[in-house]
Design a protein around this motif. Sequence first.
Motif, PDB file in Angstrom:
ATOM      1  N   LEU A 108      47.841  33.387  19.908  1.00  0.00           N
ATOM      2  CA  LEU A 108      47.718  33.401  21.493  1.00  0.00           C
ATOM      3  C   LEU A 108      48.187  34.673  21.969  1.00  0.00           C
ATOM      4  O   LEU A 108      49.164  35.079  21.708  1.00  0.00           O
ATOM      5  N   GLY A 109      47.342  35.393  22.758  1.00  0.00           N
ATOM      6  CA  GLY A 109      47.768  36.633  23.197  1.00  0.00           C
ATOM      7  C   GLY A 109      47.062  36.751  24.864  1.00  0.00           C
ATOM      8  O   GLY A 109      46.351  36.263  25.236  1.00  0.00           O
ATOM      9  N   GLN A 110      48.237  37.623  25.538  1.00  0.00           N
ATOM     10  CA  GLN A 110      47.861  37.951  26.853  1.00  0.00           C
ATOM     11  C   GLN A 110      47.648  39.521  26.702  1.00  0.00           C
ATOM     12  O   GLN A 110      48.704  40.331  26.594  1.00  0.00           O
ATOM     13  N   LEU A 111      46.472  39.940  26.900  1.00  0.00           N
ATOM     14  CA  LEU A 111      46.188  41.353  26.520  1.00  0.00           C
ATOM     15  C   LEU A 111      45.968  42.177  27.997  1.00  0.00           C
ATOM     16  O   LEU A 111      45.465  41.543  28.920  1.00  0.00           O
ATOM     17  N   ILE A 112      46.158  43.646  27.802  1.00  0.00           N
ATOM     18  CA  ILE A 112      46.247  44.421  28.982  1.00  0.00           C
ATOM     19  C   ILE A 112      44.599  44.830  29.077  1.00  0.00           C
ATOM     20  O   ILE A 112      44.319  45.293  28.123  1.00  0.00           O
ATOM     21  N   GLY A 113      44.012  44.684  30.181  1.00  0.00           N
ATOM     22  CA  GLY A 113      42.560  45.143  30.311  1.00  0.00           C
ATOM     23  C   GLY A 113      42.402  46.238  30.521  1.00  0.00           C
ATOM     24  O   GLY A 113      43.150  47.131  31.270  1.00  0.00           O
TER      25      GLY A 113
END
Length: 254
Positions: free
Chosen positions: A143-148
Amino acid sequence: MPEFDDIVAEGEAEPTEGWDFSWFDGRATEERPPWGYARLAAEALGHAHASLDLQTGGAEVYAEALGRAASVPARVAATEEWPPNLALARERLAPFGGEVANAAGTDPLPFEAETFDLVLARHPYGVPWEEIGRVLAPGGTFLGQLIGWGTNRKLYEFFLGPRGDAHEDHGHEAVIRQRAAEAGLTITRLEEAVTKVEFFDVGAVVYFLRKVLWTVPGFTVAAYRDELRRMHALIEANGSFVSYSRRFLVEATR
């Protein structure tokens, strides 16, 4: 209003360890993506037996999610490389029996294969996809929240000038899918959000660029004083400087 030099000095003097952004209260804001990463992480942690948080910073978000989880995993681990953050993370995770390994960016993870059934990453600087696939147990979740790509383009181009890679900003989703597949992961959820970032004084810009080092690599007040003075004048005239961030929520299983 305070003079330019005084405002800049405030942003230059504030310590940068950890990922506590409370200093920005009243000075800068950033919209949050709609999915609520900390809540999703807490829900996932409540079902995990062994969890790993990559590039945890001072473990602010990880500790918050652990505190909200229905139950704490039997093994709680994290990675971090910057010494001040290592100390903060170890202190914050101690109540959960947490361990924090010294590992940077996309370095090999110092854990055996198939060790964790949950790997988390919030805003990692480089995603070690192959290593995530290696340390995840079969059936485990990433589960990741990645920087676009292109995040805060308006901000860094103000200091660095136009970049020639703007056309690449919208190819990031395809790369995420490809890298996940190469690591043996199946994506079950992939969402994108564009959020507004607003700076209300130039001191907040200075602090942000010192804290989020990759935005303007090599940033110092001395090197960019002329640009900062122009930024100060712009904020005084318009009330704020507005930029935009891009975030991806990624959920995948091995």
